[in-house]
Design a protein around this motif. Structure first.
Motif, PDB file in Angstrom:
ATOM      1  N   GLN A  33      -1.473   4.421   5.921  1.00 48.73           N
ATOM      2  CA  GLN A  33      -1.836   5.830   6.458  1.00 48.73           C
ATOM      3  C   GLN A  33      -0.516   5.996   7.539  1.00 48.73           C
ATOM      4  OE1 GLN A  33      -4.100   8.080   5.708  1.00 48.73           O
ATOM      5  NE2 GLN A  33      -3.014   9.223   6.615  1.00 48.73           N
ATOM      6  N   TYR A  34       0.312   4.954   8.371  1.00 47.16           N
ATOM      7  CA  TYR A  34       0.695   4.776   9.797  1.00 47.16           C
ATOM      8  C   TYR A  34       2.153   5.381   8.905  1.00 47.16           C
ATOM      9  CZ  TYR A  34       3.972   4.243  13.542  1.00 47.16           C
ATOM     10  OH  TYR A  34       4.761   3.740  14.519  1.00 47.16           O
ATOM     11  N   ILE A  35       2.479   5.183   7.708  1.00 47.73           N
ATOM     12  CA  ILE A  35       4.075   5.662   7.348  1.00 47.73           C
ATOM     13  C   ILE A  35       3.982   7.174   6.872  1.00 47.73           C
ATOM     14  CG2 ILE A  35       5.755   5.281   5.384  1.00 47.73           C
ATOM     15  CD1 ILE A  35       4.217   2.005   5.434  1.00 47.73           C
ATOM     16  N   ILE A  36       2.467   7.154   6.665  1.00 47.36           N
ATOM     17  CA  ILE A  36       2.594   8.608   6.017  1.00 47.36           C
ATOM     18  C   ILE A  36       2.833   9.246   6.765  1.00 47.36           C
ATOM     19  CG2 ILE A  36       1.898   9.828   4.271  1.00 47.36           C
ATOM     20  CD1 ILE A  36       2.535   7.858   2.899  1.00 47.36           C
ATOM     21  N   ASP A  37       2.061   9.372   7.919  1.00 46.13           N
ATOM     22  CA  ASP A  37       1.861  10.266   9.309  1.00 46.13           C
ATOM     23  C   ASP A  37       3.251  10.528  10.147  1.00 46.13           C
ATOM     24  OD1 ASP A  37      -1.195  10.357   8.639  1.00 46.13           O
ATOM     25  OD2 ASP A  37      -1.101   9.250   9.768  1.00 46.13           O
ATOM     26  N   ASN A  38       3.813   9.420   9.627  1.00 48.61           N
ATOM     27  CA  ASN A  38       5.452   9.000  10.681  1.00 48.61           C
ATOM     28  C   ASN A  38       6.776   9.649   9.505  1.00 48.61           C
ATOM     29  OD1 ASN A  38       4.655   8.141  13.730  1.00 48.61           O
ATOM     30  ND2 ASN A  38       3.441   6.644  12.267  1.00 48.61           N
ATOM     31  N   GLU A  39       6.194   9.527   8.564  1.00 44.79           N
ATOM     32  CA  GLU A  39       7.282   9.941   8.040  1.00 44.79           C
ATOM     33  C   GLU A  39       6.589  11.258   6.680  1.00 44.79           C
ATOM     34  OE1 GLU A  39      10.111   8.853   8.330  1.00 44.79           O
ATOM     35  OE2 GLU A  39      10.436   7.465   9.071  1.00 44.79           O
ATOM     36  N   PRO A  40       6.617  12.292   7.215  1.00 49.63           N
ATOM     37  CA  PRO A  40       7.053  13.305   5.935  1.00 49.63           C
ATOM     38  C   PRO A  40       7.345  14.069   5.098  1.00 49.63           C
ATOM     39  CG  PRO A  40       7.594  14.257   8.720  1.00 49.63           C
ATOM     40  CD  PRO A  40       7.209  12.742   8.540  1.00 49.63           C
ATOM     41  N   ILE A  41       8.628  12.967   5.259  1.00 49.85           N
ATOM     42  CA  ILE A  41       9.028  13.285   3.604  1.00 49.85           C
ATOM     43  C   ILE A  41       8.477  13.267   2.582  1.00 49.85           C
ATOM     44  CG2 ILE A  41      10.406  11.352   3.962  1.00 49.85           C
ATOM     45  CD1 ILE A  41      13.511  13.712   3.137  1.00 49.85           C
ATOM     46  N   ILE A  42       8.176  11.978   2.668  1.00 51.85           N
ATOM     47  CA  ILE A  42       7.657  10.926   2.001  1.00 51.85           C
ATOM     48  C   ILE A  42       6.886  12.074   0.938  1.00 51.85           C
ATOM     49  CG2 ILE A  42       5.277   9.594   0.991  1.00 51.85           C
ATOM     50  CD1 ILE A  42       7.042   7.340   2.837  1.00 51.85           C
ATOM     51  N   LEU A  43       5.715  12.948   2.161  1.00 55.53           N
ATOM     52  CA  LEU A  43       5.193  13.866   1.457  1.00 55.53           C
ATOM     53  C   LEU A  43       5.498  15.091   0.786  1.00 55.53           C
ATOM     54  CD1 LEU A  43       2.003  14.026   3.570  1.00 55.53           C
ATOM     55  CD2 LEU A  43       2.436  12.893   1.600  1.00 55.53           C
ATOM     56  N   GLU A  44       6.819  15.694   1.243  1.00 61.56           N
ATOM     57  CA  GLU A  44       7.587  16.442   0.619  1.00 61.56           C
ATOM     58  C   GLU A  44       7.794  17.404  -0.890  1.00 61.56           C
ATOM     59  OE1 GLU A  44      11.941  17.508   0.945  1.00 61.56           O
ATOM     60  OE2 GLU A  44      11.352  18.212   3.465  1.00 61.56           O
ATOM     61  N   ARG A  45       6.975  18.140  -1.315  1.00 65.07           N
ATOM     62  CA  ARG A  45       6.770  18.389  -3.117  1.00 65.07           C
ATOM     63  C   ARG A  45       6.667  17.057  -3.569  1.00 65.07           C
ATOM     64  NH1 ARG A  45      13.109  21.574  -3.891  1.00 65.07           N
ATOM     65  NH2 ARG A  45      11.403  21.436  -6.010  1.00 65.07           N
ATOM     66  N   LEU A  46       6.061  16.776  -2.901  1.00 68.48           N
ATOM     67  CA  LEU A  46       5.248  14.525  -3.299  1.00 68.48           C
ATOM     68  C   LEU A  46       4.301  15.536  -4.505  1.00 68.48           C
ATOM     69  CD1 LEU A  46       4.838  12.542  -4.008  1.00 68.48           C
ATOM     70  CD2 LEU A  46       2.968  11.985  -2.703  1.00 68.48           C
ATOM     71  N   ASN A  47       3.082  17.067  -4.962  1.00 66.45           N
ATOM     72  CA  ASN A  47       2.536  17.039  -5.803  1.00 66.45           C
ATOM     73  C   ASN A  47       3.278  17.795  -6.650  1.00 66.45           C
ATOM     74  OD1 ASN A  47      -0.515  17.166  -5.158  1.00 66.45           O
ATOM     75  ND2 ASN A  47       0.177  18.183  -3.489  1.00 66.45           N
ATOM     76  N   GLU A  48       4.483  18.411  -7.088  1.00 66.55           N
ATOM     77  CA  GLU A  48       5.667  19.217  -7.722  1.00 66.55           C
ATOM     78  C   GLU A  48       5.383  17.409  -8.268  1.00 66.55           C
ATOM     79  OE1 GLU A  48       9.451  21.205  -7.759  1.00 66.55           O
ATOM     80  OE2 GLU A  48       8.046  21.543  -5.809  1.00 66.55           O
ATOM     81  N   ARG A  49       6.570  16.323  -7.506  1.00 63.15           N
ATOM     82  CA  ARG A  49       6.994  15.022  -8.022  1.00 63.15           C
ATOM     83  C   ARG A  49       6.267  14.832  -9.326  1.00 63.15           C
ATOM     84  NH1 ARG A  49       8.473  11.728  -3.884  1.00 63.15           N
ATOM     85  NH2 ARG A  49       7.786  13.202  -2.283  1.00 63.15           N
TER      86      ARG A  49
END
Length: 160
Positions: free
Chosen positions: A68-84
């Protein structure tokens, strides 16, 4: 958005996907008290490890770091993840088809996936120089995913 790239040569390789999924299942099982991942978790694997910016971030992190900490601090991971996830679902299912039809894994009625062999078949080593980061990142994802339920992972990653 400039960092968002699909790695086409890798994406078009369901055989590599087959072995990555098999490796992921094996690592998940080893690191999480003999539990098996669900199909929902496997659907997230390739969109994360084949997305170069996400892979680079996760590869550099220790498995002791809270996911959770990684995801909170690295927003690029979530970038267009639904689309991916949507785009990679076809190659994920092709890879799963290879893995099931060759007897490497089994899909169970409860949605879990298990590895059928004691180890990968001889001559199928996938951790060569070209794929080293991808394989190691898949191992780390297996460890992190084991700390959560599938629904919690989808919530953390904001995947619908």
């Amino acid at each position: 958005m400039d960092n968002y790239i699909f790695n086409t040569p890798i994406v078009n390789n369901p055989i590599l996907g087959c072995f990555l999924i098999s490796h992921f299942i094996t690592e998940y099982n080893k690191k999480n008290e003999n539990r098996n991942p669900t199909l929902k978790e496997i659907l997230l694997l390739l969109p994360m490890v084949w997305h170069a910016p996400t892979r680079e971030i996760l590869f550099k992190r220790r498995t002791t770091t809270n996911f959770q900490y990684i995801i909170d601090n690295e927003p690029i991971i979530l970038e267009r993840l639904n689309e991916r996830v949507s785009i990679y679902s076809k190659i994920t299912f092709q890879s799963l088809n290879f893995a099931v039809s060759t007897g490497l894994i089994s899909l169970h009625e409860n949605g879990e996936c298990s590895f059928n062999l004691k180890s990968m078949p001889r001559g199928t080593a996938i951790e060569n120089k070209a794929q080293k980061k991808i394989v190691r990142t898949a191992s780390k994802v297996a460890c992190w995913f084991g700390f959560y339920t599938s629904d919690e992972i989808y919530s953390i990653l904001k995947v619908i």
